[in-house]
Design a protein around this motif. Structure first.
Motif, PDB file in Angstrom:
ATOM      1  N   CYS A 337       0.828  -1.204   0.000  1.00  0.00           N
ATOM      2  CA  CYS A 337      -0.023   0.000   0.112  1.00  0.00           C
ATOM      3  C   CYS A 337       1.108   1.211  -0.271  1.00  0.00           C
ATOM      4  O   CYS A 337       1.583   1.380   0.954  1.00  0.00           O
ATOM      5  CB  CYS A 337      -0.852   0.116   1.308  1.00  0.00           C
ATOM      6  N   GLY A 338       0.797   2.047  -0.991  1.00  0.00           N
ATOM      7  CA  GLY A 338       1.565   3.154  -1.326  1.00  0.00           C
ATOM      8  C   GLY A 338       0.984   4.428  -0.888  1.00  0.00           C
ATOM      9  O   GLY A 338      -0.317   4.368   0.030  1.00  0.00           O
ATOM     10  N   PRO A 339       1.302   5.603  -0.871  1.00  0.00           N
ATOM     11  CA  PRO A 339       0.890   6.792  -0.383  1.00  0.00           C
ATOM     12  C   PRO A 339      -0.154   7.253  -1.153  1.00  0.00           C
ATOM     13  O   PRO A 339      -0.642   6.651  -2.159  1.00  0.00           O
ATOM     14  CB  PRO A 339       2.094   7.897  -0.567  1.00  0.00           C
ATOM     15  N   MET A 340      -1.060   8.348  -0.743  1.00  0.00           N
ATOM     16  CA  MET A 340      -2.254   8.722  -1.374  1.00  0.00           C
ATOM     17  C   MET A 340      -1.486   9.887  -1.995  1.00  0.00           C
ATOM     18  O   MET A 340      -0.236  10.108  -2.265  1.00  0.00           O
ATOM     19  CB  MET A 340      -2.946   9.638  -0.570  1.00  0.00           C
ATOM     20  N   ILE A 341      -2.103  10.418  -3.225  1.00  0.00           N
ATOM     21  CA  ILE A 341      -1.707  11.508  -4.311  1.00  0.00           C
ATOM     22  C   ILE A 341      -0.966  12.605  -3.493  1.00  0.00           C
ATOM     23  O   ILE A 341       0.008  13.196  -4.142  1.00  0.00           O
ATOM     24  CB  ILE A 341      -2.718  11.709  -5.494  1.00  0.00           C
ATOM     25  N   ASN A 342      -1.711  13.097  -2.557  1.00  0.00           N
ATOM     26  CA  ASN A 342      -1.210  14.508  -1.986  1.00  0.00           C
ATOM     27  C   ASN A 342      -1.603  14.690  -0.852  1.00  0.00           C
ATOM     28  O   ASN A 342      -2.640  13.918  -0.137  1.00  0.00           O
ATOM     29  CB  ASN A 342      -1.610  15.862  -2.889  1.00  0.00           C
ATOM     30  N   LEU A 343      -1.037  15.724  -0.033  1.00  0.00           N
ATOM     31  CA  LEU A 343      -1.797  16.072   1.407  1.00  0.00           C
ATOM     32  C   LEU A 343      -2.983  16.215   1.445  1.00  0.00           C
ATOM     33  O   LEU A 343      -3.761  15.925   2.496  1.00  0.00           O
ATOM     34  CB  LEU A 343      -0.776  17.342   1.780  1.00  0.00           C
ATOM     35  N   HIS A 362     -16.713   2.709  14.804  1.00  0.00           N
ATOM     36  CA  HIS A 362     -15.651   2.026  15.565  1.00  0.00           C
ATOM     37  C   HIS A 362     -14.724   1.491  14.334  1.00  0.00           C
ATOM     38  O   HIS A 362     -15.040   1.014  13.864  1.00  0.00           O
ATOM     39  CB  HIS A 362     -16.334   0.788  16.281  1.00  0.00           C
ATOM     40  N   VAL A 363     -13.468   2.035  14.817  1.00  0.00           N
ATOM     41  CA  VAL A 363     -12.190   1.713  14.104  1.00  0.00           C
ATOM     42  C   VAL A 363     -11.595   0.328  14.682  1.00  0.00           C
ATOM     43  O   VAL A 363     -11.278   0.215  15.644  1.00  0.00           O
ATOM     44  CB  VAL A 363     -11.226   2.816  14.087  1.00  0.00           C
ATOM     45  N   LEU A 364     -11.599  -0.644  13.569  1.00  0.00           N
ATOM     46  CA  LEU A 364     -10.968  -1.966  14.020  1.00  0.00           C
ATOM     47  C   LEU A 364      -9.427  -2.153  13.672  1.00  0.00           C
ATOM     48  O   LEU A 364      -8.676  -2.578  14.316  1.00  0.00           O
ATOM     49  CB  LEU A 364     -11.819  -2.959  13.318  1.00  0.00           C
ATOM     50  N   VAL A 365      -9.084  -1.162  12.857  1.00  0.00           N
ATOM     51  CA  VAL A 365      -7.797  -1.089  12.344  1.00  0.00           C
ATOM     52  C   VAL A 365      -7.321   0.075  11.642  1.00  0.00           C
ATOM     53  O   VAL A 365      -8.126   0.635  11.118  1.00  0.00           O
ATOM     54  CB  VAL A 365      -7.323  -2.275  11.609  1.00  0.00           C
ATOM     55  N   GLY A 366      -6.126   0.696  11.920  1.00  0.00           N
ATOM     56  CA  GLY A 366      -5.795   1.930  11.085  1.00  0.00           C
ATOM     57  C   GLY A 366      -6.476   3.095  11.702  1.00  0.00           C
ATOM     58  O   GLY A 366      -6.670   3.126  13.045  1.00  0.00           O
ATOM     59  N   GLY A 367      -7.019   4.036  11.036  1.00  0.00           N
ATOM     60  CA  GLY A 367      -7.525   5.163  11.290  1.00  0.00           C
ATOM     61  C   GLY A 367      -6.857   6.440  11.906  1.00  0.00           C
ATOM     62  O   GLY A 367      -7.431   7.486  12.353  1.00  0.00           O
ATOM     63  N   GLY A 374       6.157  12.156   2.795  1.00  0.00           N
ATOM     64  CA  GLY A 374       5.055  11.475   2.045  1.00  0.00           C
ATOM     65  C   GLY A 374       3.794  11.228   2.492  1.00  0.00           C
ATOM     66  O   GLY A 374       3.418  12.129   3.797  1.00  0.00           O
ATOM     67  N   TYR A 375       2.744  11.011   1.798  1.00  0.00           N
ATOM     68  CA  TYR A 375       1.239  11.190   2.053  1.00  0.00           C
ATOM     69  C   TYR A 375       0.615  10.024   2.221  1.00  0.00           C
ATOM     70  O   TYR A 375      -0.008   9.506   1.522  1.00  0.00           O
ATOM     71  CB  TYR A 375       0.702  11.962   0.985  1.00  0.00           C
ATOM     72  N   PHE A 376       0.955   9.399   3.483  1.00  0.00           N
ATOM     73  CA  PHE A 376       0.399   8.097   3.852  1.00  0.00           C
ATOM     74  C   PHE A 376      -0.873   8.143   4.790  1.00  0.00           C
ATOM     75  O   PHE A 376      -1.006   8.908   5.757  1.00  0.00           O
ATOM     76  CB  PHE A 376       1.704   7.370   4.544  1.00  0.00           C
ATOM     77  N   TYR A 377      -1.617   7.175   4.225  1.00  0.00           N
ATOM     78  CA  TYR A 377      -2.739   7.002   5.327  1.00  0.00           C
ATOM     79  C   TYR A 377      -3.137   5.318   5.366  1.00  0.00           C
ATOM     80  O   TYR A 377      -3.049   4.766   4.342  1.00  0.00           O
ATOM     81  CB  TYR A 377      -4.265   7.342   4.943  1.00  0.00           C
ATOM     82  N   PRO A 378      -3.057   4.756   6.521  1.00  0.00           N
ATOM     83  CA  PRO A 378      -2.976   3.355   6.680  1.00  0.00           C
ATOM     84  C   PRO A 378      -4.291   2.813   6.231  1.00  0.00           C
ATOM     85  O   PRO A 378      -5.499   3.077   6.482  1.00  0.00           O
ATOM     86  CB  PRO A 378      -2.711   3.226   8.431  1.00  0.00           C
ATOM     87  N   PRO A 379      -4.317   1.357   5.851  1.00  0.00           N
ATOM     88  CA  PRO A 379      -5.467   0.688   5.534  1.00  0.00           C
ATOM     89  C   PRO A 379      -6.464   0.691   6.747  1.00  0.00           C
ATOM     90  O   PRO A 379      -5.908   0.382   7.898  1.00  0.00           O
ATOM     91  CB  PRO A 379      -5.076  -0.577   5.093  1.00  0.00           C
ATOM     92  N   THR A 380      -7.767   1.042   6.648  1.00  0.00           N
ATOM     93  CA  THR A 380      -8.387   1.229   7.630  1.00  0.00           C
ATOM     94  C   THR A 380      -9.974   0.496   7.739  1.00  0.00           C
ATOM     95  O   THR A 380     -10.408   0.463   6.376  1.00  0.00           O
ATOM     96  CB  THR A 380      -8.711   2.656   7.951  1.00  0.00           C
ATOM     97  N   VAL A 381     -10.412  -0.075   8.720  1.00  0.00           N
ATOM     98  CA  VAL A 381     -11.819  -0.746   8.780  1.00  0.00           C
ATOM     99  C   VAL A 381     -12.551   0.013   9.854  1.00  0.00           C
ATOM    100  O   VAL A 381     -12.058  -0.025  10.926  1.00  0.00           O
ATOM    101  CB  VAL A 381     -11.733  -2.076   9.015  1.00  0.00           C
ATOM    102  N   VAL A 382     -13.824   0.180   9.418  1.00  0.00           N
ATOM    103  CA  VAL A 382     -14.658   1.046  10.542  1.00  0.00           C
ATOM    104  C   VAL A 382     -15.926   0.599  10.493  1.00  0.00           C
ATOM    105  O   VAL A 382     -16.321   0.267   9.255  1.00  0.00           O
ATOM    106  CB  VAL A 382     -14.606   2.742  10.083  1.00  0.00           C
ATOM    107  N   THR A 383     -16.340   0.205  11.755  1.00  0.00           N
ATOM    108  CA  THR A 383     -17.736  -0.573  11.442  1.00  0.00           C
ATOM    109  C   THR A 383     -18.960   0.594  12.382  1.00  0.00           C
ATOM    110  O   THR A 383     -18.375   1.447  12.848  1.00  0.00           O
ATOM    111  CB  THR A 383     -17.667  -1.799  12.558  1.00  0.00           C
ATOM    112  N   LYS A 384     -20.102   0.258  12.270  1.00  0.00           N
ATOM    113  CA  LYS A 384     -21.176   0.973  12.894  1.00  0.00           C
ATOM    114  C   LYS A 384     -21.136   2.470  12.447  1.00  0.00           C
ATOM    115  O   LYS A 384     -21.374   3.537  13.073  1.00  0.00           O
ATOM    116  CB  LYS A 384     -20.991   0.806  14.405  1.00  0.00           C
ATOM    117  N   VAL A 385     -20.979   2.720  11.099  1.00  0.00           N
ATOM    118  CA  VAL A 385     -21.001   3.785  10.376  1.00  0.00           C
ATOM    119  C   VAL A 385     -22.365   4.448  10.181  1.00  0.00           C
ATOM    120  O   VAL A 385     -23.123   3.558   9.611  1.00  0.00           O
ATOM    121  CB  VAL A 385     -19.919   3.853   9.072  1.00  0.00           C
TER     122      VAL A 385
END
Length: 491
Positions: A337-343, A362-367, A374-385
């Motif tokens: 998983c690379g960076p996103m395109i920009n800030l 509720h965040v299960l991972v990441g967030g 670099g412009y990084f955001y971690p892989p994220t799983v969210v429930t009860k959205v």
């Protein structure tokens, strides 16, 4: 000259990479000799600068395309097809170089970049074959007085506007059918990822595309440049891939000259998983549909609707897989998983996740947004959205998977269709009858039934509702660049 990381040295990234405008077969500076910086999203550092086109440069590109139009339209279809076939062969031969160039300026992980190059090359091969299959038809008029003869002729000079997320594939998906149909083009790639487009143009020149048939311009004044080109009397076609917001603006601009428009716009893809789905297959498909290109894809699964009986297992399984991804510079081996395109992209994603959490998600991972270069955001799983959260109402364009639980098939379909977008939808079930029934009821131009990937040059790509007009790929794609001419004749 490119400023490239040490890990990319030796792969020939300079081979075929130009940084000036391509107009009428000549590489040249913009009229004002200004330049635009291109950044590596993995580091935020400048890797190159490119020519900045003025309005006059854009109009010159249209004039060059117009000057080449008659000759290219008269070129035999077989000859056009052979040139496109040569483009395919050159792309395949230079696949690794192109993949690393894409990773450098776009940020996507090498496996995704390699997949994009293979996919992009296939449009050259597919439309090299379609060039000789633009068939008309002949019929007897119902009153018996004459014959109805229909031919398909090239629509004319075409302006092609492509986004940054698939810099090779979006270019070939438009250029290949346009050239196969006998049209000349002006390509305006995104300034975030122009090097791939210029490399493709140089490759096409090497393959034998005549001067002026393909022109490429980049500009910091995109709105003015495109507006001027769309008001040039020789432009007859606009093909755009990008946001629905920008698409609406371009449609208004194109209306002044009654220009034919193909629009591949935004998406908000639902991913529906029923209790009877094969869990492992559904998770495999979810990872492909969500994390291809780090989620920066119009076809990315955006909203996950999972039936109550399997919801907890699916959420835990997806969080485990997302959490195991390796985040880092896209061009480094082993990164998934690379960076996103920009800030701005990661700031928007982070804001939407925080808003959802404040409203009970509720965040299960990441967030959490990455810190440092670099412009990084971690892989994220969210429930009860919540149903009104931005994460489900709009296109995330990032590595975040919001999960909502449903009870019945009718509820799932209602949730899936509750969007202004209608590009693609996914459904997983082991009951094929149910799957086909759901697919029929989805308001979407494409459906993945027990598949997380549907894109194929041989299939019609496009959406309904606010997701666009027209289709790319398949035989439909070449007809977007043709006009039907009817001749009444008697004998």
């Amino acid at each position: 000259m490119l400023n490239i990381p040490k890990s990319l040295e030796g792969f020939g990234l300079m081979d075929g990479v130009k940084t000036d405008l391509l107009i009428g077969g000549a590489w040249r500076q913009g009229a004002e000799n200004k330049r635009i910086d291109v950044l590596d999203p993995s580091t935020g550092q400048v890797i190159a600068d490119i020519a900045d086109a003025t309005v006059d440069d854009g109009l010159a590109a249209v004039d060059a395309a117009s000057d080449a139009a008659a000759s290219w339209a008269a070129t035999p279809p077989r000859q056009r097809g052979e040139i496109l076939r040569k483009c395919f062969e050159l792309m395949v031969a230079r696949a690794e170089m192109l993949a690393r160039l894409i990773s450098l300026e776009n940020g996507k992980a090498l496996p995704d970049a390699r997949g994009e190059v293979a996919y992009a090359a296939e449009f050259f091969r597919w439309f090299s074959e379609e060039a000789v299959r633009i068939n008309g038809d002949l019929s007897l008029a119902p009153n018996g007085n004459n014959r109805i003869m229909v031919q398909y002729q090239p629509i004319g000079v075409s302006v092609l506007i492509t986004p940054w997320n698939f810099p090779a594939a979006m270019a070939t998906r438009k250029m290949a059918p346009a050239l196969a149909a006998g049209c000349t083009v002006v390509l305006k790639p995104a300034t975030e990822t122009p090097l791939t487009a210029y490399a493709m143009a140089a490759l096409m020149d090497e393959a034998g595309v005549p001067k002026g048939v393909v022109n490429v311009v980049t500009s910091s004044k995109t709105a003015k440049l495109i507006s001027a080109m769309l008001h040039h009397p020789k432009v007859r076609k606009l093909s755009f891939t990008g946001s629905t917001h920008v698409g609406r603006i371009l449609l208004r601009e194109a209306a002044d000259q009654v220009i034919s428009c193909s629009m591949e716009l935004g998406g908000n893809a639902p991913f529906v998983v029923f209790d009877d789905a094969d869990l492992e297959k559904a998770l495999d498909g979810a990872m492909i549909a969500k994390m291809r290109n780090g989620g920066e894809a119009c076809t990315a699964a955006n909203r996950f609707y999972v039936q109550a009986g399997i919801a907890d297992k699916f959420a835990r399984g997806l969080a485990e897989r997302m959490g195991a991804m390796r985040l880092g510079a896209g061009y480094e081996e082993g990164v998934t998983c690379g960076p996103m395109i920009n800030l701005a992209a990661i700031e928007r994603i982070d804001e939407w996740v925080r808003e959802a959490v404040e409203d009970g998600a509720h965040v299960l991972v990441g967030g959490e947004m990455g810190k440092g270069d670099g412009y990084f955001y971690p892989p994220t799983v969210v429930t009860k959205v919540p149903g009104d959260a931005n994460l489900v109402r709009d296109e995330i364009f990032g590595p975040v998977a919001p999960i909502t639980v449903f009870e019945t098939m009718d509820e799932a379909i209602a949730l899936a269709n509750d969007s202004e977008y209608g590009l693609i939808a996914y459904v997983y079930t082991e009951d094929m009858k149910k799957g086909l029934q759901v697919a029929d009821r989805f308001e979407a131009g494409m459906v993945g039934l027990n598949r997380g990937l549907v894109s194929d040059p041989a299939a019609p790509f496009g959406g309904v509702k606010q997701s666009g007009l027209g289709r790319e790929g398949a035989h439909h794609g070449i007809l977007e660049f043709c006009e039907a001419k009817y001749t009444a004749v008697s004998w």
